[in-house]
Design an enzyme around this catalytic site. Structure first.
Site, PDB file in Angstrom:
ATOM      1  CG  ASP A   1      -5.530   8.964   7.869  1.00 22.77           C
ATOM      2  OD1 ASP A   1      -4.378   9.411   7.197  1.00 22.77           O
ATOM      3  OD2 ASP A   1      -5.726   8.061   7.360  1.00 22.77           O
TER       4      ASP A   1
ATOM      5  CG  ASP B   1      -3.806   7.542   1.271  1.00 22.41           C
ATOM      6  OD1 ASP B   1      -4.120   7.058   0.181  1.00 22.41           O
ATOM      7  OD2 ASP B   1      -3.092   8.107   1.752  1.00 22.41           O
TER       8      ASP B   1
ATOM      9  CB  THR C   1      -2.022  12.950   4.974  1.00 20.41           C
ATOM     10  OG1 THR C   1      -1.433  11.770   4.214  1.00 20.41           O
ATOM     11  CG2 THR C   1      -1.316  14.339   4.352  1.00 20.41           C
ATOM     12  N   GLY C   2       0.368  11.390   6.264  1.00 19.75           N
ATOM     13  CA  GLY C   2       1.711  10.973   6.100  1.00 19.75           C
ATOM     14  C   GLY C   2       2.231  11.386   4.496  1.00 19.75           C
TER      15      GLY C   2
ATOM     16  CE  LYS D   1      -1.272  11.453   9.893  1.00 21.92           C
ATOM     17  NZ  LYS D   1      -2.189  10.644   9.413  1.00 21.92           N
TER      18      LYS D   1
ATOM     19  CG  ASP E   1      -6.674   4.161   8.600  1.00 25.61           C
ATOM     20  OD1 ASP E   1      -6.251   3.239   8.047  1.00 25.61           O
ATOM     21  OD2 ASP E   1      -6.516   5.342   8.170  1.00 25.61           O
TER      22      ASP E   1
ATOM     23  CG  ASN F   1      -0.407   7.149  10.007  1.00 25.11           C
ATOM     24  OD1 ASN F   1      -1.046   6.304  10.086  1.00 25.11           O
ATOM     25  ND2 ASN F   1      -0.556   8.133   9.037  1.00 25.11           N
TER      26      ASN F   1
END
Length: 268
Positions: free
Chosen positions: A9, A11, A43-44, A194, A217, A220
């Site tokens: 991930d 962020d 990532t989103g 994901k 973390d 998502n």
């Protein structure tokens, strides 16, 4: 089992709180790549705000963006996998969210569009380093035949926690609803996340599930942590994510990604 693919991930995982990658993390990733390990980002974020980090790390594999709704080659931007929310459904959700008094923005490949800009859009633009367009969302969606990658609802966490079950009840399996940050409610097409995207990427690379490490973390990241042979939660992860992970590493401020790679991926 040897790890051959690491998915991270961005962020609050790969990135420190100031949105930079620490030298130790860069070194660990580069060393893993030198040993033949594939390393990617999951990532989103939209591709345009993911690409600078991919370039910094010299990633040579596709990256997962929009929580798994799109997989793109890291540098060229060639799209390998795309599952958008159909335009009619996206329009219905955006109008529903708006009637409930919530702020929402839509994502069309590398465009971010909101009905009206406000303090939430200003803060998001600052964090993600992207430009947000102000336009009539139903009008935009009526002209977009393929649909949108993502809808993001931004608000107070308590408001979003009340909104999420209402949207889940109304739209069922048509969309996948998750949270990336306390103030971000993320909505993507119902068949992807994901974990699904990471499985598709691993298959494309000829890598088995047991040879995959996923590091994250937040909510998502849950599906990819559950999918991977080695699922890693950051030290700063939500407790619900730590409970589902095989390993809990250090925080993003303590080089947790590097710690996980050094301990479980690097050979010698």
């Amino acid at each position: 089992m040897t790890i051959r693919l690491v998915a991270m991930d961005l962020d609050d995982t790969l990135l420190r709180d100031d949105c930079t990658i620490s030298p130790r993390v860069v070194k660990a990733i580069q060393k893993a790549q030198m040993q033949g390990v594939k390393v990617t980002i999951a990532t989103g974020r939209m591709p345009i705000s993911t690409r600078p980090y991919a370039k910094q790390l010299g990633l040579d594999v596709p990256v997962i963006t929009y929580h798994g709704a799109m997989i793109q080659q890291a540098v060229s931007g060639d799209i390998l996998f795309r599952h958008p929310i159909p335009s009619a459904l996206a329009s219905e959700i955006v109008q529903d969210v708006g009637r409930r008094g919530n702020y929402a923005q839509i994502y069309l490949k590398d465009r971010v569009i909101a009905q009206t800009l406000n303090e939430w859009s200003e803060e998001y633009a600052r964090i993600a380093s992207v430009h947000i367009e102000e336009a009539d969302l139903p009008g935009i969606l009526a002209q977009e035949p393929e649909g949108v990658e993502k809808i993001l609802v931004i608000g107070e966490e308590s408001d979003l926690d009340q909104l999420a079950p209402l949207l889940n009840q109304r739209y069922g399996k048509k969309v996948h609803i998750t949270k990336s940050k306390p103030h971000f409610l993320e909505i993507i097409e119902g068949t992807v996340n994901k974990g699904v995207a990471l499985a598709a990427l691993a298959e494309r690379l000829g890598i088995s599930r047991q040879e995959v490490m996923a590091i994250g973390d937040s909510f998502n990241d849950l599906e990819m942590i559950q999918y991977a042979g080695v699922g890693v939660a950051m030290g700063n992860a939500r407790k619900e994510i730590k409970q589902q992970a095989d390993i809990v590493t250090l925080t993003n401020e303590e080089d947790g990604v590097a710690e996980a790679i050094e301990q479980y991926v690097l050979l010698g």
